[in-house]
Design a protein around this motif. Structure first.
Motif, PDB file in Angstrom:
ATOM      1  N   GLN A  89       0.857  -1.179   0.000  1.00 19.25           N
ATOM      2  CA  GLN A  89       0.000   0.000   0.000  1.00 19.25           C
ATOM      3  C   GLN A  89       0.903   1.241   0.000  1.00 19.25           C
ATOM      4  N   TYR A  98       0.138   0.553  -7.597  1.00 18.06           N
ATOM      5  CA  TYR A  98      -1.091  -0.231  -7.423  1.00 18.06           C
ATOM      6  C   TYR A  98      -1.405  -0.981  -8.714  1.00 18.06           C
ATOM      7  N   GLN A 123       1.042  -3.712  -9.517  1.00 22.09           N
ATOM      8  CA  GLN A 123       0.838  -4.885  -8.652  1.00 22.09           C
ATOM      9  C   GLN A 123      -0.388  -5.676  -9.066  1.00 22.09           C
ATOM     10  N   ALA A 124      -1.484  -4.953  -9.337  1.00 18.91           N
ATOM     11  CA  ALA A 124      -2.706  -5.646  -9.743  1.00 18.91           C
ATOM     12  C   ALA A 124      -2.446  -6.470 -10.996  1.00 18.91           C
ATOM     13  N   TRP A 148      -0.411  -9.532 -10.069  1.00 22.34           N
ATOM     14  CA  TRP A 148      -1.304 -10.466  -9.381  1.00 22.34           C
ATOM     15  C   TRP A 148      -2.119 -11.277 -10.387  1.00 22.34           C
ATOM     16  N   LEU A 149      -2.754 -10.544 -11.293  1.00 25.23           N
ATOM     17  CA  LEU A 149      -3.665 -11.205 -12.230  1.00 25.23           C
ATOM     18  C   LEU A 149      -2.896 -12.148 -13.131  1.00 25.23           C
ATOM     19  N   LEU A 172      -1.988 -15.229 -11.182  1.00 28.72           N
ATOM     20  CA  LEU A 172      -3.166 -16.086 -11.000  1.00 28.72           C
ATOM     21  C   LEU A 172      -3.449 -16.871 -12.270  1.00 28.72           C
ATOM     22  N   ALA A 207     -11.196  -9.388 -12.564  1.00 25.32           N
ATOM     23  CA  ALA A 207     -10.474  -8.190 -12.131  1.00 25.32           C
ATOM     24  C   ALA A 207     -11.442  -7.097 -11.710  1.00 25.32           C
ATOM     25  N   VAL A 243      -8.453  -8.855  -3.275  1.00 25.48           N
ATOM     26  CA  VAL A 243      -7.187  -8.896  -4.018  1.00 25.48           C
ATOM     27  C   VAL A 243      -7.477  -9.342  -5.460  1.00 25.48           C
ATOM     28  N   PRO A 244      -6.937  -8.763  -6.513  1.00 24.34           N
ATOM     29  CA  PRO A 244      -5.994  -7.640  -6.479  1.00 24.34           C
ATOM     30  C   PRO A 244      -6.677  -6.298  -6.670  1.00 24.34           C
ATOM     31  N   PHE A 260      -6.685  -2.206  -3.748  1.00 21.55           N
ATOM     32  CA  PHE A 260      -5.767  -1.117  -3.400  1.00 21.55           C
ATOM     33  C   PHE A 260      -6.472   0.184  -3.071  1.00 21.55           C
ATOM     34  N   VAL A 297      -7.652 -16.436  -4.429  1.00 22.12           N
ATOM     35  CA  VAL A 297      -7.993 -15.016  -4.232  1.00 22.12           C
ATOM     36  C   VAL A 297      -8.515 -14.801  -2.823  1.00 22.12           C
ATOM     37  N   ALA A 323      -5.676 -14.997  -0.270  1.00 21.13           N
ATOM     38  CA  ALA A 323      -4.863 -13.786  -0.348  1.00 21.13           C
ATOM     39  C   ALA A 323      -5.608 -12.609   0.254  1.00 21.13           C
TER      40      ALA A 323
END
Lengths: 610, 460
Positions: free
Chosen positions: A581, A588, A591-592, A595-596, A599, B208, B217-218, B221, B272, B275
């Motif tokens: 954070q 942000y 990172q997103a 992450w995706l 995954l 998403a 997540v994600p 934020f 997810v 996390a």
């Protein structure tokens, strides 16, 4: 269905409980209340005897308990209530032994009477046992009434433990009855399956012989003599000891069905009558003499149950109840007046108060079977049946009857002898009042032997076909009794036999054969418990603490450290978790995206490999 | 094909309430401000009433793309019920004269409408439209105060939302390309024959945006920054209401077409979920700002809320999710209402609250202990149902992880509760805002009532 069977024992029972609960506060009203309650109970008993009510209630699953008044019960309830009323009137006037704690005394007496009423009206073993047990407990409390006297309490213990030992048989009987017949009904016991029926009979006989103080358990009755005289009078006449005889008379079909039990009971009764007659003759103490004679007379009733003389046994029970309560009350008067029960010191006691003296004389002569008094007739109605049963049994019973004439003569001769009595205290009117009444009953109850009366009596008890007292037997017994009595009065034999004086050493024998081995076993078991079982428990405890100490010293530091490490680690992770954070939007978004992508790759790969 | 506009009466009520409020503000900026809240509230109440009526009517699909079923009806009702207290809180903030404008009511109503539409969407295109309808008013709400933190929050909210929304659109496009249809029933059949890797990529992209709305997540934020920067009433709204629609939409997708796809979407959502709940809990540990603490708490709750979705098609999945959503809404609103009522944003402001305002302290304790899963609160029951559902669904390890997380979460909730019941270092303080305090009491009571009554009514 009627409320009367419940009301009959409930009235004295609840009144007794109320007196006991109130305690010293009720001392003043206790005598009046108790006599009034007993009088009402007597009326109820007569009413019940006339209407023959019955009542049942569900007890446990599938079992019913009930109270009913049939022929035998109606005789018993009237006798119990009448005798109890007479004795309580006497006790109300008693200024001697029961002067203190009257609420407790009368409460216990009422509860005792109520328990006897339940016992004689119960139609099943459960209620019978309840009454039986309460009666036993009350006998303990009454014998040990003067609890400051340690020996009285010890005697109460002996009496209680001895009768309880017999009572175990009744529990066995109840269990076996349930197994054998599926119910606790008294009426159905004789029809039980084979091994169970014999066990039931054995249990019942053991309990009844114990309660009725028959051989070899007679000694408790000797110890019971330390109780106040009204207690002895009630205990020895219509309640307690009578309960055993009643139970055997009631269960006569069961005894007959097993065969052996009937012989056992007949001979146990006859031998008790004979041997305890010897014991009675050997006594120097008036109350001990009367106690031994109680055993002997109950021996006749028990024998009646064995040989099947139902009407005779019941008649003897009633007549003996009147006679014996009378004699004990007289003994109580003299004990209060002269402070002694020793026959040697009671010389001339009967001459000081003619009402007491004559009543005692009538009662004692009736006890000795002197014609035309009651026990002469009732005893003969038993002997008649016994004679048909076995000549040997008859011979033993006749000898016992002559012994009773001898000890009765001994008592009469002692108290009517001309002698010098010191320190006389005049009995009160209430103490004298019941004596002539009981004497009258003792003298005249023999009328039951008249053929038309005996016929009705037989029908009342459901003993049709039982022979009445035979004329020949009556004549023989009467003449012999008169002869023995006359001889006893004339020569006044101070007959004494050391073995018989202390009740044939029965208590010592019981102590040697039963009490000591049991106590030795108990002591060794206690030692086993202390050393082995307790030791094991203590060992477990000690081992546990030792282990705990070991764990605390060696392992806890590790566990504690682990917990602390988990906390510290989580805290560090928490710091780490806030790192993404950043507050900067572009990180942000990056990172997103990562992450995706991750995954997608992980899921695609796991799907691939699977 | 069924296309009766009256079937959409609950949605129309919300819409008309918002539009009328907007008109009133346009006609008379001063006078309208008094009425706008009432108009919006009226629209939401109409939505609630008609949703109850609709619950007893036959369901079905209208306009070929909007599903009327218990799921939609429950979200209609809960969204309306959850937005109403937000209106009250907004009025409370307005009454203090602090950084909100009357338009907030209109925007909240519109965002609520978007949430309801998310729940009802039976077609990916409707889902995208609903996503936009639910998001855009939210961006405006976050920046409505016009101060620096609000503006920054709005910008971050918008940027993250736009980025993840584009990804969702990509996912929708991919799915449409793969299946040849965007309607859920058609997708279910078509996805069987499609290469698994392509479906995985499409689903990850699709999720998403959904995770953005759900605050998981994600897409999480924005949550702490917006919750801290925006006015408290707005923070309460954006952490509560959009979640309802996001999870309802996710559940519907799982039931309608995910189960027929070859991709291991359950593992995806399970990862997810782990996390989300773990990150949310850990990050909340050392927070001193109660708004950020609550923000991370809502993230961890989003993790638990994913459990019933993973459990689909277990029979308990749907009741568990719906009950948990209601319980979560009540509890979260209660906690934020306390923050609004006290006006304190840091933990330092809370020692001695039990002395100043015992009822408020109790309401806060009920809500926070509820979050931690203490009986007899509503969230406890929701958690029990969710854990049971996921256990039945074959994901026992996930239930264990969730339970461990629940235990860990107690730490930071207690960090807040304990000082509340300590004596104040210095006596005195502000008088709590009345309307917000009443909201907090109502929420705490509702949490307890739901917890007790639900325990009696619901299947275990």
């Amino acid at each position: 269905m009627s409320a009367l069977p419940w009301l009959l024992p409930a009235l004295p029972g609840l009144a007794g409980v109320a007196l006991l609960v109130t305690g010293r506060g009720a001392d003043r009203v206790a005598p009046v209340a108790a006599v009034a309650v007993t009088a009402v109970a007597l009326v109820l008993a007569v009413l019940a005897a006339l209407t023959r009510p019955a009542a049942t209630t569900p007890l446990f699953a599938g079992l019913r308990a009930g109270l009913a008044v049939d022929g035998l019960s109606s005789v018993l309830v009237v006798t119990v209530c009448a005798v109890a009323a007479a004795i309580l009137v006497f006790a109300a006037g008693d200024t001697g032994e029961v002067r203190r704690a009257r609420a407790r005394f009368f409460g216990l007496m009422l509860l005792f009477t109520a328990a006897m009423l339940v016992t004689v009206t119960a139609t099943d073993l459960a209620l019978l046992l309840a009454g039986w047990e309460v009666m036993g407990a009350m006998s303990y409390a009454l014998i040990g009434f003067v609890w400051r006297d340690g020996s009285a309490v010890r005697s109460a213990e002996v009496a209680f433990v001895t009768t309880r030992a017999g009572d175990v048989g009744l529990y066995v009987a109840a269990g076996c009855a349930l197994a054998g017949t599926g119910s606790l009904e008294l009426a159905g016991l004789a029809d039980g399956a084979r091994p169970w029926r014999d066990l039931v009979a054995a249990g019942v006989v053991a309990a009844a012989l114990g309660k009725s103080a028959q051989l070899p358990l007679s000694f408790w009755l000797s110890r019971a003599m330390v109780g106040p005289s009204p207690v002895s009078a009630l205990l020895h006449s219509a309640t307690m000891v009578a309960a055993g005889a009643y139970l055997l008379l009631r269960l006569r079909p069961l005894l007959a069905a097993t065969g052996w039990a009937m012989h056992l009971v007949a001979w146990a009764g006859a031998l008790t009558a004979l041997l305890l007659g010897v014991v009675a003759l050997a006594q120097r103490d008036l109350k001990q003499l009367l106690a031994a004679s109680t055993c002997a007379q109950l021996g006749f009733m028990v024998m009646a149950a064995g040989v099947g003389a139902l009407a005779g046994g019941a008649a003897h029970l009633v007549a003996h109840a009147a006679v014996k309560s009378l004699l004990f009350l007289c003994a109580g008067v003299w004990l209060a007046a002269l402070g002694t029960r020793d026959l040697g010191k009671l010389r001339g006691a009967a001459r000081r108060d003619r009402v007491v003296g004559v009543s005692f004389g009538v009662g004692a002569l009736a006890l000795g079977g002197v014609p035309p008094l009651s026990l002469w007739v009732t005893k003969e109605s038993i002997l008649t049946v016994a004679a048909r049963w076995s000549p040997w049994l008859y011979a033993v019973a006749l000898a016992a009857a002559l012994l009773s004439a001898a000890y009765a003569a001994k008592a009469v001769a002692a108290v009517w002898a001309s002698g010098d009595v010191r320190g006389w205290r005049r009995p009160g009117p209430l103490e004298r009042l019941p004596l002539p009444v009981l004497a009258l009953a003792a003298a005249t109850f023999g009328l039951v032997g008249l053929p038309p009366v005996f016929d009705a009596w037989r029908r009342l008890l459901g003993a049709d076909g039982e022979p009445g007292p035979g004329a020949g037997g009556l004549l023989l017994a009467g003449v012999l009794a008169l002869a023995v009595t006359a001889a006893g009065l004339k020569w006044r034999v101070p007959w004494s036999l050391p073995g018989a004086r202390d009740w044939l050493g029965l208590e010592r024998a019981a102590s040697f054969l039963v009490v000591r081995p049991v106590m030795a076993l108990a002591r060794s078991l206690a030692r086993f418990d202390d050393r082995v079982i307790d030791g094991a428990v203590n060992g477990v405890g000690r081992a546990g603490t030792a282990l705990a100490r070991l764990l605390r010293e060696k392992a806890e530091a590790g566990v504690d450290g682990l917990v602390r490490d988990v906390g510290t680690g989580t805290g560090e992770l928490a710091v780490l978790a806030r790192r993404p954070q950043t507050g900067l939007v572009h990180t942000y978004l990056a990172q997103a995206a990562v992450w995706l992508l991750l995954l997608a790759v992980v899921i695609a790969l796991t799907g691939w490999t699977c | 094909m069924r296309d009766d506009p009256l079937d959409l009466l609950p949605e129309l009520f919300v819409l008309f309430g918002a539009v009328l409020g907007l008109l009133a503000l346009t006609v008379s900026p001063k006078g309208g401000a008094r009425w706008v809240a009432w108009l919006c509230a009226l629209g939401l109440t109409g939505c609630l009433v008609t949703a109850v009526v609709a619950a007893f009517s036959p369901g079905g699909t209208v306009f070929g793309s909007y599903v009327l079923d218990p799921l939609t009806n429950v979200v209609r009702g809960v969204a309306a019920l959850a937005t109403l207290p937000c209106l009250v809180l907004a009025r409370g903030v307005l009454a203090r004269g602090g950084g909100l404008r009357p338009e907030a009511h209109v925007l909240m109503s519109l965002a609520a409408l978007g949430t309801v539409t998310l729940a009802g969407a039976g077609d990916l295109l409707v889902l995208v439209a609903a996503y936009l309808l639910a998001s855009v008013p939210g961006y405006a709400l976050a920046g409505l105060s016009g101060d620096a933190p609000g503006t920054e929050a709005a910008l971050k909210y918008y940027l993250v939302g736009a980025f993840l929304g584009v990804l969702t659109l990509t996912g929708v496009t991919l799915l449409y390309g793969l299946a040849g249809t965007s309607a859920y029933p058609g997708l279910g059949g078509a996805l069987r024959a499609v290469p698994q890797a392509a479906v995985v990529c499409a689903l990850v992209a699709l999720f998403a945006g959904v995770m953005f709305k759900a605050g998981g997540v994600p897409g999480h934020f924005w949550v702490p920054d917006v919750t801290e920067g925006a006015p408290a009433a707005v923070a309460a709204f954006v952490t509560t209401v959009p979640k309802l629609g996001a999870f309802a939409a996710l559940l519907r997708m799982a039931e309608e077409f995910l189960t027929s796809s070859a991709a291991d979407w359950r593992l995806l959502l399970a990862l997810v979920s782990v996390a989300t709940m773990t990150l949310g809990n850990l990050a909340a540990f050392r927070q001193t700002n109660v708004r950020r603490l609550l923000a991370y708490s809502t993230i961890s709750q989003a993790g638990y809320l994913l459990l019933p979705v993973v459990a689909v098609p277990a029979p308990l999945a749907r009741p568990a999710l719906l009950f948990y959503l209601g319980a979560y809404a009540v509890t979260n609103l209660g906690a934020f209402a306390v923050v609004v009522a006290t006006g304190r944003d840091t933990l330092d402001g809370y020692p001695g609250l039990s002395g100043r305002s015992p009822a408020l302290a109790c309401a806060l304790a009920v809500c926070l202990l509820g979050f931690a899963g203490t009986p007899p609160t509503a969230v406890f029951l929701g958690k029990v149902m969710a854990f049971t559902a996921v256990w039945q669904g074959g994901y026992a390890w996930l239930a264990v992880v969730a339970a461990l997380n629940t235990v860990a979460s107690l730490f930071y909730y207690l960090r807040w509760i304990v000082p509340v019941f300590r004596p104040a270092p210095s006596p005195g303080g502000d008088v709590p805002v009345r309307s917000a305090a009443l909201t907090a009491y109502a929420a705490a009571t509702a949490s307890l009532v739901l917890g007790v009554a639900g325990g009696v009514v619901l299947p275990p």
